[in-house]
Motif scaffolding. Structure first.
Motif, PDB file in Angstrom:
ATOM      1  N   PRO A 461      -9.775  -2.381  -3.793  1.00  0.00           N
ATOM      2  CA  PRO A 461      -8.957  -2.679  -2.295  1.00  0.00           C
ATOM      3  C   PRO A 461      -8.127  -4.076  -2.149  1.00  0.00           C
ATOM      4  CG  PRO A 461     -11.968  -3.896  -2.406  1.00  0.00           C
ATOM      5  CD  PRO A 461     -11.161  -3.164  -3.846  1.00  0.00           C
ATOM      6  N   ALA A 462      -8.172  -4.757  -3.254  1.00  0.00           N
ATOM      7  CA  ALA A 462      -7.504  -5.997  -2.638  1.00  0.00           C
ATOM      8  C   ALA A 462      -6.092  -5.340  -3.536  1.00  0.00           C
ATOM      9  CB  ALA A 462      -7.464  -7.024  -3.799  1.00  0.00           C
ATOM     10  N   SER A 463      -6.260  -4.954  -4.897  1.00  0.00           N
ATOM     11  CA  SER A 463      -5.271  -4.031  -4.786  1.00  0.00           C
ATOM     12  C   SER A 463      -4.368  -3.478  -4.200  1.00  0.00           C
ATOM     13  CB  SER A 463      -4.938  -3.519  -6.671  1.00  0.00           C
ATOM     14  OG  SER A 463      -5.349  -5.025  -7.384  1.00  0.00           O
ATOM     15  N   ALA A 464      -5.498  -2.613  -3.842  1.00  0.00           N
ATOM     16  CA  ALA A 464      -4.796  -1.484  -2.829  1.00  0.00           C
ATOM     17  C   ALA A 464      -4.011  -2.517  -1.653  1.00  0.00           C
ATOM     18  CB  ALA A 464      -5.192  -0.680  -2.245  1.00  0.00           C
ATOM     19  N   GLY A 465      -4.148  -2.996  -1.097  1.00  0.00           N
ATOM     20  CA  GLY A 465      -3.847  -3.672  -0.193  1.00  0.00           C
ATOM     21  C   GLY A 465      -2.288  -4.376  -0.262  1.00  0.00           C
ATOM     22  N   ALA A 466      -2.018  -5.098  -1.385  1.00  0.00           N
ATOM     23  CA  ALA A 466      -1.175  -5.750  -1.885  1.00  0.00           C
ATOM     24  C   ALA A 466       0.176  -4.641  -2.158  1.00  0.00           C
ATOM     25  CB  ALA A 466      -1.053  -6.248  -3.128  1.00  0.00           C
ATOM     26  N   TRP A 467      -0.596  -3.160  -2.606  1.00  0.00           N
ATOM     27  CA  TRP A 467       0.198  -3.025  -3.277  1.00  0.00           C
ATOM     28  C   TRP A 467       0.688  -1.885  -0.702  1.00  0.00           C
ATOM     29  CZ3 TRP A 467       3.592  -0.636  -6.465  1.00  0.00           C
ATOM     30  CH2 TRP A 467       4.281  -1.216  -7.905  1.00  0.00           C
ATOM     31  N   LEU A 468       0.370  -2.005  -0.544  1.00  0.00           N
ATOM     32  CA  LEU A 468       0.656  -1.715   0.894  1.00  0.00           C
ATOM     33  C   LEU A 468       1.351  -2.663   1.490  1.00  0.00           C
ATOM     34  CD1 LEU A 468      -3.078   0.040   2.186  1.00  0.00           C
ATOM     35  CD2 LEU A 468      -0.268   1.514   2.013  1.00  0.00           C
ATOM     36  N   ASP A 469       1.246  -3.854   1.266  1.00  0.00           N
ATOM     37  CA  ASP A 469       1.887  -4.665   1.495  1.00  0.00           C
ATOM     38  C   ASP A 469       3.081  -4.407   1.246  1.00  0.00           C
ATOM     39  OD1 ASP A 469       0.297  -5.569   3.335  1.00  0.00           O
ATOM     40  OD2 ASP A 469      -0.337  -7.476   1.740  1.00  0.00           O
ATOM     41  N   GLU A 470       3.906  -4.141  -0.229  1.00  0.00           N
ATOM     42  CA  GLU A 470       4.665  -3.655  -0.862  1.00  0.00           C
ATOM     43  C   GLU A 470       5.596  -2.763  -0.645  1.00  0.00           C
ATOM     44  OE1 GLU A 470       7.279  -5.044  -3.682  1.00  0.00           O
ATOM     45  OE2 GLU A 470       6.164  -6.916  -2.769  1.00  0.00           O
TER      46      GLU A 470
END
Length: 564
Positions: A461-470
């Motif tokens: 989920p942490a990487s998913a959140g970072a990609w959504l921010d990007e």
């Protein structure tokens, strides 16, 4: 601004008793209060037969209702049903909030339309009034500021144009913590149709520049191509060859819209001028192109009313299969954005067939790719797979790298839903790399969202959140963003924030999603925003979501609304 109703109301008409309970639940005699109110409305309207029957039928023949006209007058002030609040009827309040946003957006679109028409017609001074009011209604919309700056510059008031640039920059820095894009400042010094370099002479020079400009655009040399097209339009006007001028303006406007991000406002002004010049010269095909492209600009911006008007005109003028295929593709795209799936599937399917019949493989690839999105949103996986296979086949045959990230991303999302994470990863990584190479914010947003879903599927989920921010940053970095993609990313980001328990961030994302979707008539995204609100603890939001979803023909919504 008042009206008896608004386009976009959902669900079947309520009975008189239901309407009385909806509007006058606190009255001693709700039906009596309704009868008195309807009688007063008939008297005020001067239409004795209006608002009668059970359920109540408007029957407003002979009465002019600005909101029901579809394009509210640009002089309209205030909100729809200003001051009306029924806290005891949360379903009505939910409907009214959405309707207010949609009508406000329609008024703003009309203001912009008036300003662009006047500017393209050489009446920049008159256009300033409408552009100023658009800024006043939506001061954080960069496109409105750019249009006002362009009007001031075209009117010859460079000092006022630069002052407006400074006002915009200060406002955005204070309210958003960011600067507007360079397009706002560029508008102060770039006149419509201006061309750099020494003046040319003669029709042959204009034709040569038009051909060179088109070739440069196809080759990916956007800046050089646009300069050639500016020269072509300028020289054709000097030669008073209106047919050639119309073609050059249409080519220039299309290039500004498609080849250079952040230039849709300038492109719309040029295209509007192309419409006027084409009308004088009898250039029917050019008139179709210019109207279609104006419709495309409005669809991307989520201005549904003005988009429909331009596209209807383009379709009426279209005569060839190629012209009809292109117009129907954009009409289908708009219908899909608004979650009108039966219309979208019919128009996009017809566009695919027409493009195939006339051998226009790029148009067929584009239409099939947008058709696949509609099927994917409905979770029609087999039909989405068939459309994507055809789109990808044609894109590879044509070596059309500029469009490839769209079907690649959708194909990868289909793989994700089928559990093929490795196949999805390959497609998404390729789509992301190409999107970044192309610098297209729409493709970047879609591919970034897909990568976020991939990481979520892998339990990260942490990487998913970072990609959504990007993804959110990428798809929102230019003023002429594709609003549906922006909302699509916000929806995924809100869901991800909820999943990891970050409710403060989820609320901010849901508020942004709801406001965007309501203004741009993105009906399914409004429903999804209400579902998110319910999950955040708003108990009335679920009923609002179900009410608003009643007229959306999407089987994928039912599980969403019944699983919570």
């Amino acid at each position: 601004m008042g009206a008896a109703g608004v386009h976009g109301a959902v669900g079947p008409a309520p009975s008189r008793r239901q309407l009385a309970e909806l509007l006058f639940a606190d009255a001693d005699d709700p039906l009596g209060a309704l009868r008195w109110t309807l009688a007063e409305l008939r008297r005020a309207l001067g239409v004795p037969g209006a608002l009668a029957g059970d359920p109540v039928v408007a029957a407003l023949d002979g009465a002019e209702v600005d909101v029901l006209a579809g394009e509210p007058l640009p002089d309209a002030e205030g909100d729809l049903l200003d001051g009306v609040h029924l806290p005891a009827c949360l379903e009505f309040e939910s409907w009214l909030l959405v309707a207010r946003h949609r009508v406000a957006a329609a008024v703003e679109a009309r203001l912009r339309e008036e300003a662009v028409a006047l500017l393209a017609g050489g009446r920049a001074g008159a256009a300033i009034r409408y552009a100023s009011r658009a800024v006043a209604r939506q001061p954080l919309d960069e496109g409105n500021h750019e249009l006002l700056v362009r009007c001031l510059a075209a009117a010859g008031d460079e000092a006022a144009a630069l002052r407006q640039v400074a006002i915009c920059e200060d406002l955005f820095r204070r309210e958003l913590g960011a600067k507007p894009s360079p397009a706002v400042r560029d508008a102060a010094r770039l006149g419509v149709g201006s061309a750099a370099g020494a003046p040319l002479r003669g029709r042959a020079a204009a034709v040569s520049q038009l051909e060179a400009g088109r070739a440069a655009i196809v080759a990916g040399a956007a800046d050089a191509g646009i300069q050639c097209l500016r020269r072509a339009a300028t020289e054709a006007a000097r030669c008073r060859d209106t047919a050639l001028q119309a073609r050059a303006l249409a080519a220039l406007g299309s290039a500004l819209v498609h080849a250079v991000r952040g230039r849709d406002n300038e492109g719309a002004v040029v295209l509007r001028e192309a419409v006027e010049v084409a009308a004088r010269s009898g250039e029917r095909a050019t008139a179709v192109t210019a109207r279609r492209e104006l419709g495309f600009v409005e669809v991307q911006a989520g201005r549904r009313g003005t988009a429909d008007a331009w596209l209807a005109q383009a379709q009426e003028l279209a005569e060839t299969d190629a012209e009809l295929a292109a117009v129907l593709a954009i009409r289908g795209m708009s219908a899909s954005d608004a979650a009108n799936y039966p219309v979208a599937l019919a128009q996009l399917g017809e566009s695919v067939e027409l493009a195939r019949s006339c051998g226009d493989q790029r148009q067929e690839a584009w239409s099939a790719g947008v058709l696949a999105r509609s099927h994917l949103l409905r979770d029609d996986r087999s039909q989405a797979a068939a459309a994507l296979a055809r789109s990808l086949e044609l894109v590879h045959q044509q070596r059309w790298m500029a469009f490839l990230p769209w079907p690649q991303t959708l194909r990868a999302e289909l793989d994700l839903r089928g559990g093929d994470l490795d196949g999805a990863a390959d497609g998404l990584e390729q789509a992301w790399a190409l999107a970044c190479q192309l610098g297209d914010p729409c493709w970047e947003g879609m591919a970034g969202r897909g990568l976020a879903l991939l990481h979520a599927g892998r339990g990260d989920p942490a990487s998913a959140g970072a990609w959504l921010d990007e993804a959110a940053q990428r798809c929102n970095r230019v003023p002429d963003r594709y609003q549906w993609v922006h909302g699509h990313v916000l929806d995924a980001a809100a869901a991800a924030a909820l999943a990891r328990g970050d409710h403060d961030r989820a609320r901010r994302l849901v508020d942004a999603l709801w406001s965007l979707a309501a203004r741009c008539d993105l009906r399914e995204l409004v429903v999804r925003a209400h579902v998110h609100r319910y999950r955040l603890g708003d108990g009335a939001a679920l009923n609002a979501a179900r009410l608003l979803a009643a007229n959306i023909d999407n089987p994928a919504l039912s599980p969403l609304l019944t699983s919570i």
